[in-house]
Design an enzyme around this catalytic site. Structure first.
Site, mmCIF file in Angstrom:
data_model
loop_
_atom_site.group_PDB
_atom_site.id
_atom_site.type_symbol
_atom_site.label_atom_id
_atom_site.label_comp_id
_atom_site.label_asym_id
_atom_site.label_seq_id
_atom_site.Cartn_x
_atom_site.Cartn_y
_atom_site.Cartn_z
ATOM 1 N N GLU A 102 2.164 -2.337 -1.371
ATOM 2 C CA GLU A 102 3.322 -1.697 -0.763
ATOM 3 C C GLU A 102 4.567 -1.844 -1.637
ATOM 4 O O GLU A 102 5.409 -0.944 -1.696
ATOM 5 C CB GLU A 102 3.571 -2.287 0.629
ATOM 6 C CG GLU A 102 2.507 -1.961 1.655
ATOM 7 C CD GLU A 102 1.236 -2.795 1.492
ATOM 8 O OE1 GLU A 102 0.201 -2.415 2.061
ATOM 9 O OE2 GLU A 102 1.285 -3.829 0.777
ATOM 10 N N PRO A 104 -7.845 -11.285 -12.134
ATOM 11 C CA PRO A 104 -7.970 -11.675 -10.729
ATOM 12 C C PRO A 104 -6.744 -11.252 -9.926
ATOM 13 O O PRO A 104 -5.618 -11.259 -10.442
ATOM 14 C CB PRO A 104 -8.098 -13.202 -10.785
ATOM 15 C CG PRO A 104 -8.567 -13.491 -12.180
ATOM 16 C CD PRO A 104 -7.933 -12.443 -13.038
ATOM 17 N N ARG A 105 -6.969 -10.903 -8.681
ATOM 18 C CA ARG A 105 -5.893 -10.406 -7.829
ATOM 19 C C ARG A 105 -4.844 -11.474 -7.530
ATOM 20 O O ARG A 105 -3.656 -11.196 -7.542
ATOM 21 C CB ARG A 105 -6.496 -9.887 -6.514
ATOM 22 C CG ARG A 105 -5.490 -9.440 -5.461
ATOM 23 C CD ARG A 105 -4.800 -8.169 -5.861
ATOM 24 N NE ARG A 105 -4.004 -7.617 -4.766
ATOM 25 C CZ ARG A 105 -3.374 -6.451 -4.822
ATOM 26 N NH1 ARG A 105 -3.455 -5.722 -5.926
ATOM 27 N NH2 ARG A 105 -2.674 -6.001 -3.802
ATOM 28 N N GLY A 140 2.443 -8.929 -13.532
ATOM 29 C CA GLY A 140 3.210 -7.771 -13.955
ATOM 30 C C GLY A 140 2.723 -7.093 -15.222
ATOM 31 O O GLY A 140 3.412 -6.215 -15.745
ATOM 32 N N GLU A 141 1.525 -7.463 -15.731
ATOM 33 C CA GLU A 141 1.040 -6.880 -16.981
ATOM 34 C C GLU A 141 -0.203 -6.020 -16.811
ATOM 35 O O GLU A 141 -0.702 -5.464 -17.792
ATOM 36 C CB GLU A 141 0.733 -7.980 -17.997
ATOM 37 C CG GLU A 141 1.964 -8.681 -18.540
ATOM 38 C CD GLU A 141 1.633 -9.501 -19.771
ATOM 39 O OE1 GLU A 141 2.240 -9.231 -20.830
ATOM 40 O OE2 GLU A 141 0.770 -10.384 -19.691
ATOM 41 N N ASN A 153 -5.189 -0.597 -5.804
ATOM 42 C CA ASN A 153 -4.519 0.613 -6.277
ATOM 43 C C ASN A 153 -5.334 1.365 -7.336
ATOM 44 O O ASN A 153 -5.428 0.928 -8.484
ATOM 45 C CB ASN A 153 -3.143 0.230 -6.836
ATOM 46 C CG ASN A 153 -2.280 1.429 -7.132
ATOM 47 O OD1 ASN A 153 -2.738 2.566 -7.114
ATOM 48 N ND2 ASN A 153 -1.016 1.181 -7.404
#
Length: 427
Positions: free
Chosen positions: A58, A267-268, A312-313, A337
């Site tokens: 989100e 990994p998430r 963030g990469e 996503n």
């Protein structure tokens, strides 16, 4: 019914707090700013536009909205709330100075009042499906305009909300503006009690993602450092429960067909980075952690796996890759996503579990931009086939780009709903 709900949230809050505190033993980010979960914290400067995005997905969708609001209303600050530490980290990394980031409090009457006393928002924008009766009730009492953006409501969810009767009818009724993803979502919100004249179809904000202007250059730079002259595929947002084992099985098959092919494993959840590193070491895999290796060292190394243990990469590494697998989909998590790799023109592979973004998955599958694999054997075979066929990769990637472009426009429609509400509030 309201008394039953209040009793439930008062009973649940200590349990959830304890769970978050226990997670903090492994990941200290769960302990940071813990008072915000009960509405504490310093006052927000001026009266902001408030955008709530529960977690990473989100937050990604809300980023374009936040940046557009800052451009449109430069004198009005933006406050972004989220519930997960990973969501907060992603918001800080992607929005930087564009917004202040805090945790949303539990839906306890006192916590909600303290939060709104400190924030004093002139408008609330809630992403997707976050229906909190006490929060919405307080916004209504304080005459804070409230918009549910990219609103979605599944058939299963509406049955659950209906069983709770008038409580959720009151939550979505009144002055709440619904900006639904699709006609089916709009119809379900109307059936739940949303006012027909305030229910609109605007589309899904996730399609309005904006790629950084230098994303191609960043991808090429990473590829040069980590995989010069080699094939690269990314397994993004992966989970345990057998999913990463399947990805590693796939990498063995890919490596047999394409010597030197590199897997970027992302990994998430950050609290699993060390766990996954330890598991790779026990498997005897030649791997390197992104956070601990200089790119000079990486250039000369013959890696099988690069563990992406930074935040963030992932988008940058998608831009460096030939093929993308999106995780949370072989394990029964619900998927993540698919649009980021599709927008970059990559062939997208996913498992069968995509309930978190069912409409997006169906769209990409129907146009041939994404494919379902069901296990490590299928994943490895398909990645190997795609790496061997640049023309096929380009064709599939072009379908993905076209699908994303065709479905843009939700942001502008949403802003047309928000503008009059902000004008009335004096923004």
């Amino acid at each position: 019914m309201r008394l039953v709900y209040l009793a439930a949230v008062y009973l649940a809050a200590p349990v959830i707090s304890a769970m978050l505190a226990l997670r903090g033993l492994r990941d200290r980010s769960y302990w940071r700013n813990f008072g915000e979960r009960f509405g504490f914290g310093p006052p927000v400067a001026r009266s902001p536009i408030w955008v709530h995005a529960v977690s990473v997905g989100e937050v990604q969708a809300a980023a374009a909205l936040v940046l557009a609001l800052r451009q449109r209303y430069p004198q009005t600050p933006v406050l972004v709330t989220t519930f997960t530490p990973t969501g907060a980290a992603r918001a800080r990394a992607s929005l930087r100075e564009a917004a202040e980031v805090r945790f949303l409090p539990f839906d306890l009457p006192g916590s909600v009042r303290r939060f709104l006393d400190r924030a004093r928002p002139r408008l609330a924008v809630i992403m997707e499906t976050e229906l909190w009766p006490n929060l919405y009730r307080q916004c209504r009492r304080r005459r804070i305009p409230l918009v549910i953006a990219s609103a979605r409501l599944s058939r299963r969810s509406i049955d659950r909300y209906r069983r709770l009767g008038a409580l959720f009818r009151e939550t979505v009724a009144g002055g709440v503006v619904i900006a639904a993803q699709a006609e089916a979502d709009a119809e379900r919100f109307r059936a739940l009690g949303a006012a027909a004249e305030r229910t609109h179809i605007t589309g899904n904000l996730k399609f309005d993602l904006t790629l950084p202007a230098d994303i191609g250059e960043r991808g090429r730079s990473l590829r040069e450092h980590y995989a010069r002259g080699r094939a690269v595929w990314v397994a993004g947002s992966t989970h345990g429960g057998g999913e990463e084992e399947a990805v590693l099985e796939a990498q063995r098959r890919v490596g047999a067909a394409h010597s030197g092919a590199l897997l970027v494993l992302a990994p998430r959840h950050p609290n699993r980075f060390d766990e996954v590193a330890g598991w790779l070491e026990r498997q005897g895999i030649a791997f390197m952690r992104r956070s601990r290796a200089s790119t000079a060292d990486a250039a000369g190394a013959r890696l099988n796996v690069l563990l992406l243990d930074t935040l963030g990469e992932l988008l940058d590494f998608y831009a460096a890759a030939d093929v993308a697998f999106v995780g949370g989909s072989l394990a029964p998590i619900g998927g993540h996503n698919l649009l980021e790799p599709a927008s970059l023109g990559l062939p997208v592979l996913t498992g069968p579990h995509n309930s978190n973004g069912e409409d997006i998955a169906r769209l990409l599958l129907d146009c041939g931009a994404a494919e379902i694999v069901r296990n490590g054997k299928q994943l490895g075979a398909r990645v190997a086939e795609l790496l061997a066929d640049p023309a096929q990769r380009a064709e599939i990637g072009s379908r993905g780009r076209a699908a994303v472009d065709r479905n843009r426009g939700a942001l502008e429609k949403l802003l047309r709903l928000i503008d009059p509400l902000l004008e009335e509030s004096g923004a």
